[in-house]
Scaffold this motif. Structure first.
Motif, short mmCIF file in Angstrom:
data_model
loop_
_atom_site.label_atom_id
_atom_site.label_comp_id
_atom_site.label_asym_id
_atom_site.label_seq_id
_atom_site.Cartn_x
_atom_site.Cartn_y
_atom_site.Cartn_z
N CYS A 235 0.84 -1.20 0.00
CA CYS A 235 0.00 0.00 0.00
C CYS A 235 0.87 1.25 0.00
CB CYS A 235 -0.93 0.01 1.22
SG CYS A 235 -2.01 1.47 1.28
N GLU A 236 0.70 2.06 -1.02
CA GLU A 236 1.36 3.37 -1.11
C GLU A 236 0.43 4.42 -0.51
OE1 GLU A 236 3.35 6.76 -1.71
OE2 GLU A 236 4.19 4.73 -1.80
N LEU A 252 2.87 8.83 -7.31
CA LEU A 252 2.15 7.78 -8.02
C LEU A 252 3.07 6.94 -8.89
CD1 LEU A 252 -1.20 9.47 -9.11
CD2 LEU A 252 -0.88 7.62 -7.47
N VAL A 255 3.81 3.23 -8.11
CA VAL A 255 2.93 2.13 -8.49
C VAL A 255 3.54 1.38 -9.68
CG1 VAL A 255 0.65 1.51 -9.37
CG2 VAL A 255 0.87 3.30 -7.64
N THR A 256 3.96 2.13 -10.68
CA THR A 256 4.60 1.53 -11.86
C THR A 256 5.91 0.86 -11.48
OG1 THR A 256 3.61 3.24 -13.26
CG2 THR A 256 5.47 2.01 -14.17
N HIS A 259 5.34 -2.41 -9.56
CA HIS A 259 4.89 -3.46 -10.46
C HIS A 259 6.06 -4.02 -11.27
CE1 HIS A 259 0.40 -2.18 -10.44
NE2 HIS A 259 0.62 -3.19 -9.63
N VAL A 266 -0.51 -3.78 -5.67
CA VAL A 266 -0.25 -2.46 -5.10
C VAL A 266 -1.55 -1.67 -5.05
CG1 VAL A 266 1.10 -0.34 -5.27
CG2 VAL A 266 2.06 -2.49 -6.11
N VAL A 268 -3.48 2.01 -3.48
CA VAL A 268 -3.13 3.39 -3.12
C VAL A 268 -4.15 3.92 -2.11
CG1 VAL A 268 -2.99 5.77 -4.00
CG2 VAL A 268 -1.96 3.88 -5.29
N ALA A 287 -4.75 7.40 -9.51
CA ALA A 287 -4.18 6.12 -9.10
C ALA A 287 -4.74 4.98 -9.94
CB ALA A 287 -4.47 5.88 -7.62
N ALA A 292 -2.95 1.16 -10.46
CA ALA A 292 -3.05 0.59 -9.11
C ALA A 292 -4.03 -0.59 -9.12
CB ALA A 292 -3.51 1.65 -8.12
#
Length: 334
Positions: A235-236, A252, A255-256, A259, A266, A268, A287, A292
């Motif tokens: 979790c970001e 953000l 997230v990339t 992955h 993941v 957000v 997100a 996400a």
């Protein structure tokens, strides 16, 4: 280390290789992908000769993983992991929305919010029974009674429960909890991570610490996975920077990057990332657009009188509008 097997490797060859690794105190994790089968090696591999392994029947090649995190590494598990949260799947194209109040305050409050977020499209219910607060004088949660109310809301709506575990001594109270959250303040509480990893296979939602690097987040996930629980969701929720206009700074781009580095899902948290309810909508849309695997959003029926984090909590009406916009983005990206 990752061992890539030849196409058509027999079950006898696979079992023989697993037995060899176990004899050297290495835990083999077999992943059968669409194009190849690999065995990930968890443990101390310094005494393992890759050349000898590569010479075995059924072995195509051996690759060393340079990063310190192994089980969480995408090289270890090339396909996206899908974590099953009591029927709600996260990752691998499955999108989950976790919604509910920051803290459980009463039966009426919680059940009412649970019904409204489910009607809007939420797939899981969040709510804090035990609350880590900066001030010792702030509301610390209802504890065991809060967990009882979460179970009641679960029975009323069918939504799986996501709630935070702060102290392992409370784990016996979490029997009806579907996803155990490890909060940002406990991301590097390594004893807690190991205890949760060895005690249960329930999904663990691991929040990034407010000053943690991505490698530190993945190493914390590694503690849980190396202890025996592969069901981790990252979790970001934003990190602390020099900026004071927002509660945290949400990057953000991670997230990339996550992955790319890891196979784990993941999600957000736009509520903690911004600290302002009016920003949650746009950040949730962003997100979703960046890929996400889900969102975790705070929703309260009366934010001005919330006992915790009212300023960042959406009303049920706001949440419904956000869900409609998120769904439109997902339809475009499908």
């Amino acid at each position: 280390m990752v061992i890539i097997l030849k196409k058509g490797a027999s079950s006898v060859q696979v079992e023989s290789l697993k037995a060899l690794l176990q004899a050297k105190n290495i835990t083999p994790r077999v992943t059968e992908g669409q194009h190849e089968t690999i065995i990930g090696c968890v443990g101390d591999i310094t005494h393992l000769d890759p050349g000898l392994i590569e010479a075995l029947d059924g072995v195509e090649s051996v690759q060393r993983i340079q990063e310190p995190y192994k089980a969480a590494n995408r090289k270890f598990h090339p396909a996206d992991s899908v974590v099953d949260c009591s029927g709600v799947k996260v990752g691998g194209g499955n999108f989950a929305v976790i919604a509910g109040p920051c803290s459980v305050e009463s039966e009426e409050q919680l059940v009412g919010i649970a019904r409204s977020v489910k009607a809007a499209g939420a797939t899981m219910l969040r709510g804090g029974a035990f609350k880590p607060r900066t001030s010792p004088y702030a509301f610390q949660g209802m504890g065991a009674e809060g967990l009882r109310l979460l179970s009641l809301a679960k029975k009323e709506t069918g939504l799986p429960i996501v709630t935070e575990l702060m102290d392992f001594k409370d784990i016996e109270l979490f029997n009806d909890v579907d996803v155990i959250q490890i909060g940002a303040r406990n991301m590097q509480n390594f004893n807690l991570l190991k205890e949760v990893g060895s005690y249960t296979k329930k999904p663990v939602l691991l929040k990034r610490g407010m000053s943690a690097t991505l490698q530190e987040l993945l190493m914390s996930a590694e503690y849980i996975m190396a202890s025996g629980n592969p069901n981790v969701i990252l979790c970001e929720r934003g990190i602390r920077t020099f900026e004071t206009a927002l509660r945290n700074t949400l990057d953000l781009g991670v997230v990339t990057m996550l992955h790319r580095l890891s196979h784990l899902p993941v999600v957000v948290d736009p509520s903690h990332a911004t600290g302002h309810a009016y920003m949650v909508d746009s950040v949730s849309v962003a997100a979703t657009a960046i890929g996400a695997d889900g969102l975790i959003i705070e929703v309260h029926n009366d934010p001005p009188h919330a006992k915790c984090d009212g300023a960042q909590s959406q009303t049920p009406e706001m949440f419904a509008q956000t869900m409609a916009r998120v769904q439109k983005v997902r339809e475009v990206l499908a």
